[in-house]
Write an enzyme that holds these catalytic residues in place. Structure first.
Site, PDB file in Angstrom:
ATOM      1  N   ARG A  22       0.858  -1.181   0.000  1.00 28.67           N
ATOM      2  CA  ARG A  22       0.000   0.000   0.000  1.00 28.67           C
ATOM      3  C   ARG A  22       0.891   1.226   0.000  1.00 28.67           C
ATOM      4  NH1 ARG A  22      -2.112   1.229   5.502  1.00 28.67           N
ATOM      5  NH2 ARG A  22      -0.701   3.004   5.321  1.00 28.67           N
ATOM      6  N   HIS A  56      -3.353   4.890   4.581  1.00 27.63           N
ATOM      7  CA  HIS A  56      -4.508   4.010   4.778  1.00 27.63           C
ATOM      8  C   HIS A  56      -5.747   4.641   4.167  1.00 27.63           C
ATOM      9  CE1 HIS A  56      -7.701   1.675   6.520  1.00 27.63           C
ATOM     10  NE2 HIS A  56      -8.145   2.723   7.183  1.00 27.63           N
ATOM     11  N   TYR A  84       4.708   6.182  10.870  1.00 26.98           N
ATOM     12  CA  TYR A  84       5.016   4.776  11.167  1.00 26.98           C
ATOM     13  C   TYR A  84       5.854   4.074  10.103  1.00 26.98           C
ATOM     14  CZ  TYR A  84       0.624   4.269   8.480  1.00 26.98           C
ATOM     15  OH  TYR A  84      -0.362   4.359   7.530  1.00 26.98           O
TER      16      TYR A  84
END
Lengths: 325, 437
Positions: free
Chosen positions: B334, B338, B347
């Site tokens: 990805r 998100h 992160y």
């Protein structure tokens, strides 16, 4: 006429529905060869084969999720969740999926699923086998919730629930499973979304459903003997939607109302009935609407359930309180 | 209202009379008799369907899958493929890896190759447009599928029109490759409709937001397909995070026990919002989980559209032949956040992003097709024009689109509104009338 138990009536309703529509399929834990832990599905697997009545793995969420997929496919699934307390692992599938898929599909897909749940207490079971789960379902838009109290209603309301294009949670008062009624099957009683007057009276209205209907009837008889009161007993039958017109019609006559249910008091069906009555019949009320219910504790161990459940005494206390206002 | 339901379930024919078909799960192999549970492709010790095993349609023959297909290495006892070396047909530079079992490039003609690359380019273009539309306040939120185009288009291309897809929310590529108008997807993200619009018409379930809940719907629907003895396969699209959900466990288990025609496609895009795969599971790979369910598990390079297409085709053929469900893990990444509300810089670092950017699925496929003489400047221009048109179409339809009627909400709760819902609708109508005056 013959004396038919509620278990036999539900069994007959499933059999007749499966006979009438080969899209009706029954599944759940132990419903196949064993015929269900209460024998409600006895003989269905033999009669209709393992493709139409079959056992599932131990997976309540999976049972409801599977029913959703089958319904999208065009089936009319009638899954069983073995006990009330075991319906909670299935709450996401029931509340987020089953209740909302029709809406999510823009109204294009119907979900004619009937989730049968043996419910409520009074049979001396261990923890999690005596829950009253109705509020969780009734509070969720998109689910209909019904609860018969007699064998005749159990048959008729299950047939109607299976024919209904919307999801229905069908709560079976398992303490009443072995009570008998003189009836001829098949039969149709009042439509499942209507409340029924079980006992007419002008002095006090008792509103109940499931196991509590028998308690309310016993209390009504006792009130007549002890105090000469004519107590009307309304069997709600449908908890979502609630037949508010029937309740209001009774309260307009009696001016006094007590709601009886096993479920804990806070935010139970009684709270909704009391709110509806004061919204619609406030000026007919002679006394506040009271509730005779289970307590706001976890359902007790079996040896304490007689003390915990709303019995005739608790109901009569409430009847006396509204009468003496 | 019931038309779709009826159309969906229109095939009422059962394969046999009730009671004559083997009980569910009878064909399931025993877990303990297979030393080689984790077997490579072509390992006969894994044990395919054996003579005498009852098949789901009442026959006694196991599925026939071409040489090199699943049948060679899998069956009622699970086998894993591609675990050590995920199946890869194209190297990142677009050159064939030499994998020739089955002979992947020969599966597709030039037109199909061009269609798949065009769908991937279109997906990326519309995906970017939807991110922009969110930034401009036209969408409430959007979950980009940037970097996952090969996994999504490859699976969709392997499906037939009559097959069914049960998606989650990051499947723009699968949806457009199935012919869903991306406007219907955009309108969900705009906050106009739950589930999107225009999906069912393409045999695609409305978009499921609860991660993994759709896997059970797919399994149940596939059970219905099996009861109907219909020639359809159901694809459940889930991600690496979903495999941690109880519903997905229950779905895989039930699908396996009932031997339903369902392909579980896991896009392992490495991240579930901010949680990496190593926090999701101690399982060596996601495909390994298939072993416990007694079904085949396959692992493949999800940034390689030819590998994805080939493996998905293989799995679908296996399932159509009565082999039961398959778990397919597609390794991808990805590259976006998100959702547009996420900040992935909190992160993960640039090095990881650069590593995966170098594995870009579109660049890889384009290089290969150019080298094969299937793709040139003309095709590139045409694809860009198709993609731009789609993006412009989405922008035109979505920008300042009128909201649906709020009073219509009451029509969608049940097939017919209850009296209480009608009372509440009347209340809302009064409020709206007052607001208008």
């Amino acid at each position: 006429m013959s004396a038919v138990t509620m278990v036999a009536a539900i069994n007959a309703a499933l059999r007749d529905a499966m006979d009438g529509d080969d899209k009706v399929v029954v599944f759940g834990e132990d419903v196949g060869r064993l015929g269900g832990v209460f024998r409600v599905t006895d003989g269905l697997s033999d009669r209709f084969g393992p493709q139409r009545c079959f056992d599932t793995p131990l997976a309540e969420s999976g049972i409801v999720g599977l029913a959703i997929g089958l319904a999208i496919r065009g089936y009319r699934p009638v899954p069983e969740l073995q006990f009330d307390g075991f319906s909670y692992p299935a709450l996401d599938q029931a509340l987020n999926q089953l209740a909302k898929y029709h809406s999510r599909s823009g109204g294009l897909v119907d979900l004619p699923v009937v989730v049968r749940i043996p419910s409520f207490g009074g049979i001396g079971s261990p923890e999690h086998h005596s829950e009253s789960p109705e509020t969780h379902f009734a509070h969720t838009a998109g689910l209909k919730v019904v609860c018969p109290s007699t064998p005749g209603d159990a048959y008729s309301m299950l047939r109607e629930a299976i024919e209904c294009p919307d999801p229905v949670v069908y709560l079976e008062p398992k303490q009443r499973y072995w009570t008998r009624e003189e009836i001829d099957l098949p039969l149709r009683t009042e439509p499942m979304d209507q409340a029924v007057v079980r006992r007419a009276g002008d002095d006090v209205t008792l509103v109940a459903y499931g196991n509590a209907v028998a308690t309310a009837m016993a209390a009504a008889a006792e009130a007549e003997v002890q105090a000469g009161l004519a107590v009307e007993v309304i069997d709600l039958r449908s908890l979502a939607p609630i037949d508010v017109d029937a309740v209001v019609a009774s309260v307009e006559k009696t001016g006094r109302c007590v709601v009886v249910h096993e479920a804990p008091r806070t935010l139970g069906i009684g709270a909704e009935v009391a709110a509806l009555v004061q919204e619609r019949a406030f000026y007919h009320l002679e006394a506040p609407v009271l509730r005779a219910t289970g307590f706001d504790t976890p359902y007790p161990p079996a040896r304490l359930e007689r003390d915990w459940l709303p019995g005739v005494d608790r109901v009569l206390d409430a009847v006396q309180a509204v009468w003496e206002q | 209202m019931a038309e779709i339901s009826q159309r969906v379930g229109g095939n009422g024919a059962r394969s046999t009379e009730p009671g004559t078909v083997a009980h569910w799960g009878q064909r399931r192999g025993t877990l303990h008799d297979a030393d080689g549970l984790i077997a490579g492709p072509g390992d006969p010790s894994a044990g395919g369907p054996r003579p005498g095993d009852p098949c789901i349609d009442g026959g006694t023959q196991g599925p026939e899958v071409g040489a090199g297909g699943l049948g060679a290495g899998t069956g009622s006892n699970a086998a894993l493929r591609g675990v050590d070396q995920p199946l890869r047909v194209l190297s990142p530079d677009g050159s064939p890896t030499g994998a020739s079992d089955p002979p992947y490039p020969a599966l597709l003609g030039p037109e199909q190759h061009r269609q798949m690359l065009t769908d991937m380019i279109l997906t990326r273009r519309v995906d970017a447009e939807l991110v922009d539309l969110q930034r401009q306040g036209q969408l409430a939120l959007y979950a980009s599928c940037l970097g996952q185009e090969a996994a999504q288009v490859g699976v969709a291309a392997a499906m037939r029109a009559q097959d069914w897809l049960f998606p989650q929310y990051r499947e723009l590529g699968m949806l457009v490759a199935r012919g869903v108008d991306p406007v219907g997807v955009a309108m969900m993200w705009r906050g106009a409709y739950h589930g999107g619009r225009g999906l069912l018409e393409r045999h695609t379930s409305p978009i499921c937001i609860v991660v993994g809940a759709n896997a059970l719907h797919a399994a149940g629907f596939a059970l219905g397909v099996r009861l109907d003895a219909a020639d359809e396969v159901v694809v459940a699209s889930i991600g690496d995070g979903a495999l941690s959900e109880g519903d997905v466990h229950e779905a895989l288990n039930m699908a396996a026990v009932y031997e339903v025609p369902c392909l579980f496609v896991v896009q392992n895009n490495q991240w579930a919002i901010s949680v990496p795969g190593r926090v999701q599971t101690k399982s060596a790979t996601l495909a390994h989980k298939a072993v416990a369910y007694g079904i085949p598990g396959i692992r493949c390079d999800g940034n390689d559209v030819l590998a994805t297409y080939s493996v998905a085709s293989d799995a679908l053929r296996w399932i159509r032949a009565g082999g039961g469900p398959v778990l397919l893990e597609l390794l991808t990444y990805r590259r976006g956040a998100h959702t547009t509300a996420d900040d992935p810089t909190r992160y993960r670092g640039d090095a990881e992003l650069e590593r995966w950017a170098a594995l870009d699925p579109i660049d890889r496929y384009r290089r290969h097709l150019v080298a094969e003489g299937i793709w040139g400047e003309e095709e590139e221009r045409r694809a860009a024009s198709v993609a731009d048109e789609a993006a412009a179409h989405v922008r035109a339809e979505v920008c300042d689109a009128a909201d649906p009627s709020a009073t219509g909400l009451f029509d969608l709760v049940f097939t017919r509104p209850t009296k209480e819902l009608e009372r509440q609708r009347a209340q809302l109508e009064r409020e709206l009338a007052r607001r208008r005056s």
